[in-house]
Each structure stands twice: as C-alpha cells, then as structure tokens.
Motif scaffolding. Structure first.
Motif, PDB file in Angstrom:
ATOM      1  N   PHE A   1       0.833  -1.204   0.000  1.00  0.00           N
ATOM      2  CA  PHE A   1       0.000   0.000   0.000  1.00  0.00           C
ATOM      3  C   PHE A   1       0.871   1.258   0.000  1.00  0.00           C
ATOM      4  N   VAL A   2       1.886   1.283   0.847  1.00  0.00           N
ATOM      5  CA  VAL A   2       2.770   2.450   0.920  1.00  0.00           C
ATOM      6  C   VAL A   2       3.512   2.646  -0.398  1.00  0.00           C
ATOM      7  N   ILE A   3       4.037   1.562  -0.971  1.00  0.00           N
ATOM      8  CA  ILE A   3       4.704   1.672  -2.280  1.00  0.00           C
ATOM      9  C   ILE A   3       3.734   2.237  -3.307  1.00  0.00           C
ATOM     10  N   GLY A   4       2.522   1.700  -3.318  1.00  0.00           N
ATOM     11  CA  GLY A   4       1.523   2.146  -4.286  1.00  0.00           C
ATOM     12  C   GLY A   4       1.179   3.619  -4.161  1.00  0.00           C
ATOM     13  N   VAL A   5       0.975   4.080  -2.921  1.00  0.00           N
ATOM     14  CA  VAL A   5       0.641   5.494  -2.702  1.00  0.00           C
ATOM     15  C   VAL A   5       1.800   6.389  -3.114  1.00  0.00           C
ATOM     16  N   LEU A   6       3.009   6.053  -2.692  1.00  0.00           N
ATOM     17  CA  LEU A   6       4.171   6.874  -3.042  1.00  0.00           C
ATOM     18  C   LEU A   6       4.406   6.896  -4.555  1.00  0.00           C
ATOM     19  N   THR A   7       4.158   5.766  -5.202  1.00  0.00           N
ATOM     20  CA  THR A   7       4.307   5.717  -6.661  1.00  0.00           C
ATOM     21  C   THR A   7       3.237   6.568  -7.332  1.00  0.00           C
ATOM     22  N   ALA A   8       1.997   6.476  -6.850  1.00  0.00           N
ATOM     23  CA  ALA A   8       0.903   7.252  -7.443  1.00  0.00           C
ATOM     24  C   ALA A   8       1.118   8.748  -7.260  1.00  0.00           C
ATOM     25  N   LEU A   9       1.780   9.148  -6.172  1.00  0.00           N
ATOM     26  CA  LEU A   9       2.050  10.567  -5.946  1.00  0.00           C
ATOM     27  C   LEU A   9       3.049  11.132  -6.953  1.00  0.00           C
ATOM     28  N   MET A  10       3.883  10.289  -7.557  1.00  0.00           N
ATOM     29  CA  MET A  10       4.838  10.787  -8.558  1.00  0.00           C
ATOM     30  C   MET A  10       4.285  10.710  -9.982  1.00  0.00           C
ATOM     31  N   MET A  11       3.213   9.966 -10.168  1.00  0.00           N
ATOM     32  CA  MET A  11       2.693   9.776 -11.513  1.00  0.00           C
ATOM     33  C   MET A  11       2.045  11.070 -12.017  1.00  0.00           C
ATOM     34  N   PRO A  12       1.916  11.270 -13.339  1.00  0.00           N
ATOM     35  CA  PRO A  12       1.900  10.257 -14.389  1.00  0.00           C
ATOM     36  C   PRO A  12       3.267   9.875 -14.952  1.00  0.00           C
ATOM     37  N   LYS A  13       4.331  10.536 -14.544  1.00  0.00           N
ATOM     38  CA  LYS A  13       5.650  10.162 -15.061  1.00  0.00           C
ATOM     39  C   LYS A  13       6.413   9.415 -13.983  1.00  0.00           C
ATOM     40  N   TYR A  14       6.771   8.153 -14.266  1.00  0.00           N
ATOM     41  CA  TYR A  14       7.509   7.347 -13.302  1.00  0.00           C
ATOM     42  C   TYR A  14       8.976   7.733 -13.350  1.00  0.00           C
ATOM     43  N   ARG A  15       9.536   8.051 -12.191  1.00  0.00           N
ATOM     44  CA  ARG A  15      10.950   8.424 -12.086  1.00  0.00           C
ATOM     45  C   ARG A  15      11.676   7.353 -11.280  1.00  0.00           C
ATOM     46  N   VAL A  16      12.701   6.764 -11.857  1.00  0.00           N
ATOM     47  CA  VAL A  16      13.393   5.636 -11.230  1.00  0.00           C
ATOM     48  C   VAL A  16      13.933   5.977  -9.840  1.00  0.00           C
ATOM     49  N   PRO A  17      14.638   7.120  -9.634  1.00  0.00           N
ATOM     50  CA  PRO A  17      15.139   7.396  -8.274  1.00  0.00           C
ATOM     51  C   PRO A  17      14.019   7.463  -7.238  1.00  0.00           C
ATOM     52  N   TRP A  18      12.903   8.124  -7.586  1.00  0.00           N
ATOM     53  CA  TRP A  18      11.765   8.190  -6.665  1.00  0.00           C
ATOM     54  C   TRP A  18      11.132   6.816  -6.499  1.00  0.00           C
ATOM     55  N   GLY A  19      11.135   6.037  -7.555  1.00  0.00           N
ATOM     56  CA  GLY A  19      10.601   4.681  -7.473  1.00  0.00           C
ATOM     57  C   GLY A  19      11.416   3.804  -6.542  1.00  0.00           C
ATOM     58  N   ILE A  20      12.735   3.943  -6.617  1.00  0.00           N
ATOM     59  CA  ILE A  20      13.608   3.194  -5.702  1.00  0.00           C
ATOM     60  C   ILE A  20      13.308   3.598  -4.263  1.00  0.00           C
ATOM     61  N   ALA A  21      13.165   4.918  -4.039  1.00  0.00           N
ATOM     62  CA  ALA A  21      12.866   5.404  -2.686  1.00  0.00           C
ATOM     63  C   ALA A  21      11.534   4.846  -2.187  1.00  0.00           C
ATOM     64  N   ALA A  22      10.520   4.841  -3.052  1.00  0.00           N
ATOM     65  CA  ALA A  22       9.210   4.303  -2.670  1.00  0.00           C
ATOM     66  C   ALA A  22       9.316   2.828  -2.311  1.00  0.00           C
ATOM     67  N   ASN A  23      10.075   2.078  -3.103  1.00  0.00           N
ATOM     68  CA  ASN A  23      10.254   0.649  -2.834  1.00  0.00           C
ATOM     69  C   ASN A  23      11.005   0.411  -1.530  1.00  0.00           C
ATOM     70  N   LEU A  24      11.996   1.252  -1.253  1.00  0.00           N
ATOM     71  CA  LEU A  24      12.748   1.112  -0.004  1.00  0.00           C
ATOM     72  C   LEU A  24      11.882   1.455   1.210  1.00  0.00           C
ATOM     73  N   ILE A  25      11.067   2.495   1.081  1.00  0.00           N
ATOM     74  CA  ILE A  25      10.213   2.889   2.212  1.00  0.00           C
ATOM     75  C   ILE A  25       9.140   1.832   2.476  1.00  0.00           C
ATOM     76  N   GLY A  26       8.404   1.457   1.433  1.00  0.00           N
ATOM     77  CA  GLY A  26       7.317   0.492   1.629  1.00  0.00           C
ATOM     78  C   GLY A  26       7.780  -0.943   1.701  1.00  0.00           C
ATOM     79  N   GLY A  27       8.673  -1.324   0.775  1.00  0.00           N
ATOM     80  CA  GLY A  27       9.057  -2.723   0.664  1.00  0.00           C
ATOM     81  C   GLY A  27      10.154  -3.158   1.610  1.00  0.00           C
TER      82      GLY A  27
END
Length: 196
Positions: free
Chosen positions: A99-125
């Motif tokens: 859920f946390v990964i999903g929310v953090l990812t949705a907050l950066m969309m519509p453009k997915y940014r790899v550094p922010w994606g890594i951060a979201a994965n580290l925080i949630g996952g």
C-alpha cells in the motif's frame, strides 16, 4: 474505490506473480529463521506497477490464498505456517508495504521516475515490511528489540537490490503501458486522485 473487471484481472495476475516468485525456494541465513525469498520483489513490483488500490488487492488475494492453506509461500509453506513462525511479521507486512509503495508511486505519476521509485520501494518494501517483521520476530522468536533489528541486517543489501530492480522494471512497464496507476496529489491535507 470501485474496481473494474480489468482491475481485478490485473490484481489476480500479480497475486499469481508473487506466488510464482516463491517457486525458486528460499535461502536461510542468520539465526532468526527468516529466509531470503523473491516474494518481497513481487510485492515491490506489484505496488510500483499497479498502485495502491490494485496492488493492495493483489497482495490481499495472495495472502488469503496462502492463509486458506495453499502452499504458495517460498519453500512450499502456507500462510498459517508462516503466521506461526518467525516470518509472521514479514508476511503480514506485505499488505501495508504494498500500500505504501503504491501510494508513493501514485504521488509521482503520471511520469515514473526511477530514483523516486527506488525510494518508494525502499520505504514500503523494506522499511515498512522490516518494522512488521521486527515486531513478528519479537513475538514469535522471543527476541529483544535490538536483536530483532539486528536480525534484519542479513537482508538489507539484497532488498536494496530488489528495490532497484523493481523500479527499473516498473519504469519500463509504465513507459509501455501508461495509465496503469491513477495519479494522486496532496490537496487540503488529504490525498486525492488527480482527476478528482
């Protein structure tokens, strides 16, 4: 919060992906009895690709099937076995983690940014799942707080690599199939869909 047939289908596919990532088995390290598995990578991919709503549904489907007795956790275990073992907290942590990964990812969309994606994965996952896992180790393995935290040390490097892999894969998926995640934004102290 409504779900379309397409949403449910995507969630089911990712629930199956998480289950499939348990097939290679597990590698036991440390003395706490918690193995290294690929299923945490599946949870990161699910949140990063499907977002909070569909991603949470996918992990919930996976967990319900595991608790119902299907041997879909790594090593051929089921959810009840996991819940009675030192891995209980990590298993439970999959749900808030995705859920946390999903929310953090949705907050950066519509453009997915790899550094922010890594951060979201580290925080949630990693962070969220480790917090749940630490609590589980304290309860199921009767470890002190510091011993439970130290037991996570074996997994940090591998989970960091998984976070990077999941972000790189998610970036390519979102480039090829834009619109999988409804963008979210902070408005008036709450998170709302961008088109709301």
């Amino acid at each position: 919060m409504s779900l379309s047939i397409s949403d449910i289908t995507q969630a089911a596919v990712f629930a199956a992906l998480i289950a499939a990532l348990g097939l290679p088995g597990q590698i036991s390290v440390g003395s706490a009895g918690v193995p290294i598995t690929f299923q945490s990578l599946g949870v990161m991919l699910t949140g990063a690709i499907l977002g909070p709503k569909k991603g949470t549904l996918a992990v919930a489907i996976f967990m319900v099937l595991a608790i119902a007795g299907l041997p879909i956790l790594s090593g051929g275990r089921n959810g009840l076995t996991s819940l009675s073992s030192p891995t209980a907290g990590f298993f439970v942590g999959f749900l808030p983690g995705v859920f946390v990964i999903g929310v953090l990812t949705a907050l950066m969309m519509p453009k997915y940014r790899v550094p922010w994606g890594i951060a979201a994965n580290l925080i949630g996952g990693v962070l969220v799942v480790y917090i749940c896992g630490t609590i589980g180790l304290m309860i199921r393995a009767d470890l002190s707080l510091w011993a439970a935290i130290a037991a996570n040390g074996w997994f940090i490097a591998g989970d960091a690599v998984k976070a990077v892999i999941a972000a790189l894969v998610a970036s390519q998926v979102h480039r090829g199939w834009p619109g999988l995640i409804t963008p979210l934004r902070w408005r008036r102290g709450r998170i709302v869909a961008l088109d709301a």
